[in-house]
Design an enzyme around this catalytic site. Sequence first.
Site, PDB file in Angstrom:
ATOM      1  N   ASP A 194       6.809   4.295  12.639  1.00 21.09           N
ATOM      2  CA  ASP A 194       7.267   4.302  11.250  1.00 21.09           C
ATOM      3  C   ASP A 194       8.765   4.024  11.243  1.00 21.09           C
ATOM      4  O   ASP A 194       9.465   4.351  12.197  1.00 21.09           O
ATOM      5  CB  ASP A 194       7.044   5.689  10.627  1.00 21.09           C
ATOM      6  CG  ASP A 194       5.582   6.094  10.676  1.00 21.09           C
ATOM      7  OD1 ASP A 194       4.726   5.230  10.407  1.00 21.09           O
ATOM      8  OD2 ASP A 194       5.292   7.268  10.998  1.00 21.09           O
ATOM      9  N   ASP A 237       6.884   8.550   6.887  1.00 19.34           N
ATOM     10  CA  ASP A 237       5.805   9.531   6.965  1.00 19.34           C
ATOM     11  C   ASP A 237       6.417  10.925   6.943  1.00 19.34           C
ATOM     12  O   ASP A 237       7.444  11.166   7.576  1.00 19.34           O
ATOM     13  CB  ASP A 237       4.998   9.365   8.265  1.00 19.34           C
ATOM     14  CG  ASP A 237       4.002   8.201   8.191  1.00 19.34           C
ATOM     15  OD1 ASP A 237       4.070   7.418   7.232  1.00 19.34           O
ATOM     16  OD2 ASP A 237       3.168   8.098   9.103  1.00 19.34           O
ATOM     17  N   ARG A 294      -0.139   3.803  -0.641  1.00 22.00           N
ATOM     18  CA  ARG A 294       0.574   5.010  -0.201  1.00 22.00           C
ATOM     19  C   ARG A 294       1.966   5.125  -0.829  1.00 22.00           C
ATOM     20  O   ARG A 294       2.966   5.150  -0.131  1.00 22.00           O
ATOM     21  CB  ARG A 294       0.714   5.038   1.327  1.00 22.00           C
ATOM     22  CG  ARG A 294      -0.597   4.849   2.058  1.00 22.00           C
ATOM     23  CD  ARG A 294      -0.432   5.054   3.548  1.00 22.00           C
ATOM     24  NE  ARG A 294      -1.716   4.865   4.226  1.00 22.00           N
ATOM     25  CZ  ARG A 294      -1.878   4.899   5.535  1.00 22.00           C
ATOM     26  NH1 ARG A 294      -0.841   5.118   6.313  1.00 22.00           N
ATOM     27  NH2 ARG A 294      -3.068   4.731   6.076  1.00 22.00           N
TER      28      ARG A 294
END
Length: 489
Positions: free
Chosen positions: A191, A234, A286
């Site tokens: 990420d 995240d 998301r």
Amino acid sequence: MKFISLSFSLLLGMVVQASSPIGWGKDTTGGEGGIEYHVKTYHELKEALVNHGKPNDPKIIYIESFINGLAREDGSLIDFESLIPGYSFEKYVSCFTKDAKAYLETEECQEITRLRSEGRILQDQQVNIDIPPNTSIIGHDYKAGFKELSLQVKNTDNIIIKNLYIEAPNDYFSKFVPTDGVNGTWNSEYDAISINNSTNVWIDNCYLSDGSTSLDTQPIVFGQHIESHDGLIDVINGSTKVTLSNNRFENHKKGLLIGNSDSRKTDRDRLCVTLCNNVFINCNERLPRVRFGKVHTFNNYYYAETFHPAYPSYTVNNYFHSDDDAFPQYFIGLGVESNVVSERNSFNYIGNDDIPDSDDVIVYSYGGYIFHDHQSEYNGKLIDINGLAEQSFKFKVQNRIAQDLAKGKKHPDWINATFTTDTFIPSEYYDYELKDIDYVNDLINHVPSWMFSFSDEEDLSDSEEEEDSIQFGDIEDDSVREVAESDDE
Ligand SMILES: *[C@@H]1O[C@H](CO)[C@@H](O)[C@H](O)[C@H]1NC(C)=O
Ligand SMILES: *[C@@H]1O[C@H](CO)[C@@H](O)[C@H](O)[C@H]1NC(C)=O
Ligand SMILES: *[C@@H]1O[C@H](CO)[C@@H](O)[C@H](O)[C@H]1NC(C)=O
Ligand SMILES: *[C@@H]1O[C@H](CO)[C@@H](O)[C@H](O)[C@H]1NC(C)=O
Ligand SMILES: *[C@@H]1O[C@H](CO)[C@@H](O)[C@H](O)[C@H]1NC(C)=O
Ligand SMILES: CC(=O)N[C@H]1CO[C@H](CO)[C@@H](O)[C@@H]1O
């Protein structure tokens, strides 16, 4: 980048950058009062984080260049394949059957698997960078940022990341998973920012995207462009008290994941995240996708197209017509035990004759049933977004019952739940002020502020906050394009 080129003339009403965050991350102070560092290279950044042997003491690190995480100490760039004799990505691809349904377990292909795990360790060591407690990392001019880096906000506390141009890192060992979806899927690690078992984090005024390695620039293998990126941000594994504000997220598939496992019950009462004043452009899903957390998303501007060449957005209603084994795109994803408040967001979704827009893009339930929207708009109109969330949950329940029966699986607990708009109440935890929808629609012209602030340093020092110490070089009209293209160092 079309919004940007459209809007450079609009300097009126610059978004004033607050010096402390609104929302769940409100207590974050980062490196306030600590030693200041100015860094230009990856090596200097790592040294600054050590803070003369006191990594946990407050420190403010100003970034003064576009730092590449593949850089070695001498400045040369690492090439993972050349470090693993006998391995190549082509050999990996040739280890699948012609129909891409299975990986061959020949001796040679087992060796390739082993070499890939060696490569994985090398890439972990090179691109993951741990951020110790009490740290601010701040872009010092308009070219400041990171590529091929995964910021690990892990087992830490009190972190500020702001004013940075961040390209999502690429996984050099992307994996094809034949069983993921009907046609299989490319999966990747790393990420841009991973917030793992950490508290008090504020990410503000950053630009995050796939940048120069957008999906359509990647080779097509097994019928799909290789997706070499994972998430932008995240928030996982017990992390909490996080604010994401004034950021622009653009051209990326998996945006913000809050909670990464249905079974991680230790995430209950954690994963509290506030999103405000952010802009999301052509990010497929998301924004965020939530499990367990109490998440407040307000005054954000969302935009997606069904016809975007690299990041088209498709929903159940306008494309898949069923969610069996499909990956529909959506803005807000309601996962297990999530508790989500959406207020005065502007949701925009543009279709064409082939694939029209569809309001089911706004919210998609993965079994989440606690959600309340207050005064958000869809394509400029007030609509019943709570009704859409309820519909999505009921649809998921029906589908899940059928799928569990077919697979002989036990139903999850949420199968018997009743949808409710009785969410947590953000104002019981912190103060905030809702802006009107015109202000939200105008965020594309202001966020992040440095994209729109050219050489006019007056504007910044006028904003009376502690920002006046920051020098934003000579930013010219096409500065943003320059940033996007300066990827070849
Ligand atoms: C962060 O800094 C504060 C103030 O200097 C200090 O009290 C605290 O212990 C530090 N946090 C950690 C995890 O060391
Ligand atoms: C989580 O982070 C804290 C520091 O904030 C640390 O003490 C603890 O050991 C970490 N937990 C794990 C499982 O690493
Ligand atoms: C799977 O691949 C087929 C053939 O290329 C394509 O028609 C179909 O749309 C794909 N399905 C999904 C869900 O991507
Ligand atoms: C989060 O941190 C834990 C503990 O260090 C680690 O085991 C886990 O792999 C990390 N998760 C991710 C997704 O990085
Ligand atoms: C759902 O409710 C039914 C009827 O009360 C019950 O038999 C079943 O065990 C419940 N399922 C779950 C997963 O809680
Ligand atoms: C707070 C929390 O959930 N911590 C977990 C983070 O992940 C590690 C490794 O999986 C677990 O051991 C911790 O319990």
